[in-house]
Design a protein around this motif. Structure first.
Motif, mmCIF file in Angstrom:
data_model
loop_
_atom_site.group_PDB
_atom_site.id
_atom_site.type_symbol
_atom_site.label_atom_id
_atom_site.label_comp_id
_atom_site.label_asym_id
_atom_site.label_seq_id
_atom_site.Cartn_x
_atom_site.Cartn_y
_atom_site.Cartn_z
ATOM 1 N N ALA A 75 0.842 -1.198 0.000
ATOM 2 C CA ALA A 75 0.000 0.000 0.000
ATOM 3 C C ALA A 75 0.876 1.245 0.000
ATOM 4 C CB ALA A 75 -0.906 -0.008 1.234
ATOM 5 N N VAL A 76 0.322 2.308 -0.546
ATOM 6 C CA VAL A 76 1.053 3.577 -0.611
ATOM 7 C C VAL A 76 0.158 4.709 -0.107
ATOM 8 C CG1 VAL A 76 2.623 2.903 -2.460
ATOM 9 C CG2 VAL A 76 0.370 3.814 -3.040
ATOM 10 N N CYS A 77 0.781 5.740 0.455
ATOM 11 C CA CYS A 77 0.046 6.881 0.999
ATOM 12 C C CYS A 77 0.047 7.993 -0.027
ATOM 13 C CB CYS A 77 0.692 7.342 2.309
ATOM 14 S SG CYS A 77 -0.226 8.684 3.089
ATOM 15 N N THR A 78 -1.047 8.047 -0.807
ATOM 16 C CA THR A 78 -1.125 9.034 -1.891
ATOM 17 C C THR A 78 -2.373 9.898 -1.761
ATOM 18 O OG1 THR A 78 -2.192 7.355 -3.274
ATOM 19 C CG2 THR A 78 0.191 7.619 -3.518
ATOM 20 N N ASP A 79 -2.880 10.044 -0.542
ATOM 21 C CA ASP A 79 -4.062 10.883 -0.328
ATOM 22 C C ASP A 79 -3.789 12.274 -0.941
ATOM 23 O OD1 ASP A 79 -6.643 11.235 1.620
ATOM 24 O OD2 ASP A 79 -5.453 13.090 1.519
ATOM 25 N N PRO A 80 -4.725 12.785 -1.771
ATOM 26 C CA PRO A 80 -4.463 14.055 -2.456
ATOM 27 C C PRO A 80 -4.304 15.247 -1.512
ATOM 28 C CG PRO A 80 -6.713 13.292 -2.878
ATOM 29 C CD PRO A 80 -5.999 12.191 -2.160
ATOM 30 N N HIS A 81 -4.827 15.156 -0.290
ATOM 31 C CA HIS A 81 -4.751 16.301 0.623
ATOM 32 C C HIS A 81 -3.560 16.234 1.569
ATOM 33 C CE1 HIS A 81 -8.547 17.612 -0.923
ATOM 34 N NE2 HIS A 81 -9.087 16.430 -0.644
ATOM 35 N N GLY B 137 -1.355 13.108 1.730
ATOM 36 C CA GLY B 137 -0.515 11.944 1.486
ATOM 37 C C GLY B 137 0.959 12.264 1.689
ATOM 38 N N CYS B 138 1.682 11.318 2.320
ATOM 39 C CA CYS B 138 3.092 11.565 2.654
ATOM 40 C C CYS B 138 4.045 10.689 1.850
ATOM 41 C CB CYS B 138 3.309 11.344 4.148
ATOM 42 S SG CYS B 138 3.177 9.612 4.661
ATOM 43 N N GLY B 139 3.511 9.811 0.990
ATOM 44 C CA GLY B 139 4.385 8.992 0.168
ATOM 45 C C GLY B 139 4.845 7.701 0.814
ATOM 46 N N TRP B 140 4.376 7.412 2.029
ATOM 47 C CA TRP B 140 4.771 6.165 2.700
ATOM 48 C C TRP B 140 4.371 4.979 1.827
ATOM 49 C CZ3 TRP B 140 2.074 1.850 4.362
ATOM 50 C CH2 TRP B 140 2.743 1.004 5.248
ATOM 51 N N GLY B 141 5.149 3.913 1.885
ATOM 52 C CA GLY B 141 4.812 2.665 1.212
ATOM 53 C C GLY B 141 5.206 1.504 2.087
ATOM 54 N N GLY B 142 4.372 0.473 2.119
ATOM 55 C CA GLY B 142 4.690 -0.696 2.930
ATOM 56 C C GLY B 142 3.611 -1.751 2.824
ATOM 57 N N CYS C 176 1.070 9.433 8.697
ATOM 58 C CA CYS C 176 0.236 10.649 8.698
ATOM 59 C C CYS C 176 -1.246 10.363 8.915
ATOM 60 C CB CYS C 176 0.442 11.419 7.406
ATOM 61 S SG CYS C 176 -0.356 10.650 5.973
ATOM 62 N N LYS C 177 -1.637 9.107 9.012
ATOM 63 C CA LYS C 177 -3.024 8.681 9.289
ATOM 64 C C LYS C 177 -3.992 8.860 8.120
ATOM 65 C CE LYS C 177 -1.460 7.933 13.420
ATOM 66 N NZ LYS C 177 -0.606 6.780 13.506
ATOM 67 N N ALA C 178 -3.497 9.184 6.924
ATOM 68 C CA ALA C 178 -4.377 9.277 5.748
ATOM 69 C C ALA C 178 -4.776 7.861 5.327
ATOM 70 C CB ALA C 178 -3.647 9.975 4.600
ATOM 71 N N THR C 179 -5.827 7.746 4.516
ATOM 72 C CA THR C 179 -6.249 6.448 3.999
ATOM 73 C C THR C 179 -5.265 5.991 2.929
ATOM 74 O OG1 THR C 179 -8.561 6.945 4.436
ATOM 75 C CG2 THR C 179 -8.117 5.208 2.838
ATOM 76 N N LEU C 180 -4.817 4.727 3.041
ATOM 77 C CA LEU C 180 -3.827 4.190 2.110
ATOM 78 C C LEU C 180 -4.481 3.722 0.817
ATOM 79 C CD1 LEU C 180 -1.719 2.100 4.632
ATOM 80 C CD2 LEU C 180 -1.007 4.210 3.485
ATOM 81 N N PHE C 181 -3.696 3.706 -0.257
ATOM 82 C CA PHE C 181 -4.109 3.147 -1.536
ATOM 83 C C PHE C 181 -3.476 1.779 -1.666
ATOM 84 C CE2 PHE C 181 -3.421 2.190 -5.977
ATOM 85 C CZ PHE C 181 -4.663 2.438 -6.525
ATOM 86 N N ARG C 182 -4.326 0.752 -1.919
ATOM 87 C CA ARG C 182 -3.825 -0.619 -2.046
ATOM 88 C C ARG C 182 -3.480 -0.889 -3.501
ATOM 89 N NH1 ARG C 182 -8.883 -2.333 -0.872
ATOM 90 N NH2 ARG C 182 -8.406 -4.529 -0.986
ATOM 91 N N THR C 183 -2.203 -1.219 -3.779
ATOM 92 C CA THR C 183 -1.759 -1.491 -5.140
ATOM 93 C C THR C 183 -2.198 -2.903 -5.559
ATOM 94 O OG1 THR C 183 0.356 -2.487 -4.539
ATOM 95 C CG2 THR C 183 0.298 -0.066 -4.703
ATOM 96 N N ASP C 184 -1.881 -3.279 -6.789
ATOM 97 C CA ASP C 184 -2.243 -4.606 -7.311
ATOM 98 C C ASP C 184 -1.202 -5.658 -6.940
ATOM 99 O OD1 ASP C 184 -4.623 -3.903 -8.432
ATOM 100 O OD2 ASP C 184 -3.791 -3.505 -10.413
ATOM 101 N N SER C 185 -0.583 -5.554 -5.789
ATOM 102 C CA SER C 185 0.530 -6.440 -5.437
ATOM 103 C C SER C 185 0.179 -7.439 -4.347
ATOM 104 C CB SER C 185 1.709 -5.595 -4.964
ATOM 105 O OG SER C 185 1.294 -4.868 -3.820
ATOM 106 N N ALA C 186 -1.081 -7.853 -4.211
ATOM 107 C CA ALA C 186 -1.472 -8.769 -3.137
ATOM 108 C C ALA C 186 -0.696 -10.076 -3.234
ATOM 109 C CB ALA C 186 -2.973 -9.031 -3.193
#
Ligand SMILES: [Zn+2]
Length: 104
Positions: free
Chosen positions: A28-34, A36-41, A76-86
């Motif tokens: 998942a990545v943190c890409t919230d438009p408002h 988002g901090c760029g975290w990935g994990g 940053c507590k934003a909602t994460l975006f789940r990539t297609d990497s399950a």
């Protein structure tokens, strides 16, 4: 919660709980438009149990087990975006098997 209840819960071992047959993790990545901090994990999608008694909850009939699977950025507590990497991780035993320090 009493001290006895807390002690009992904190001292549970794998023999005291249902251990999942497999777990699914998604990158998942943190890409919230408002904010988002760029975290990935790796984010836990869920822990699952295979049973002859099909649940009807999942398409394959397996049972979803209680697990922490909040899609919240740890930074940053934003909602994460789940990539297609399950990825599915099958049960391999006690985590201590993999967590031992490397002998040097
Ligand atoms: Zn974030």
């Amino acid at each position: 919660m009493t001290k006895e209840q807390r002690d009992r819960l904190e001292n549970l071992t794998a023999n005291d709980v249902r251990v999942p047959d497999y777990a699914v993790l998604t990158f998942a990545v943190c890409t919230d438009p408002h904010k988002g901090c760029g975290w990935g994990g790796w984010l836990m999608e869920g822990a699952f149990e295979v049973s002859p008694n099909k649940s009807g909850v999942l398409a394959n009939g397996d049972h979803a087990m209680p697990s922490v699977n909040n899609q919240i950025c740890p930074t940053c507590k934003a909602t994460l975006f789940r990539t297609d990497s399950a990825q599915v991780f099958d049960f391999a035993g006690d985590a201590a098997i993999r967590m031992k320090p490397i002998a040097r």
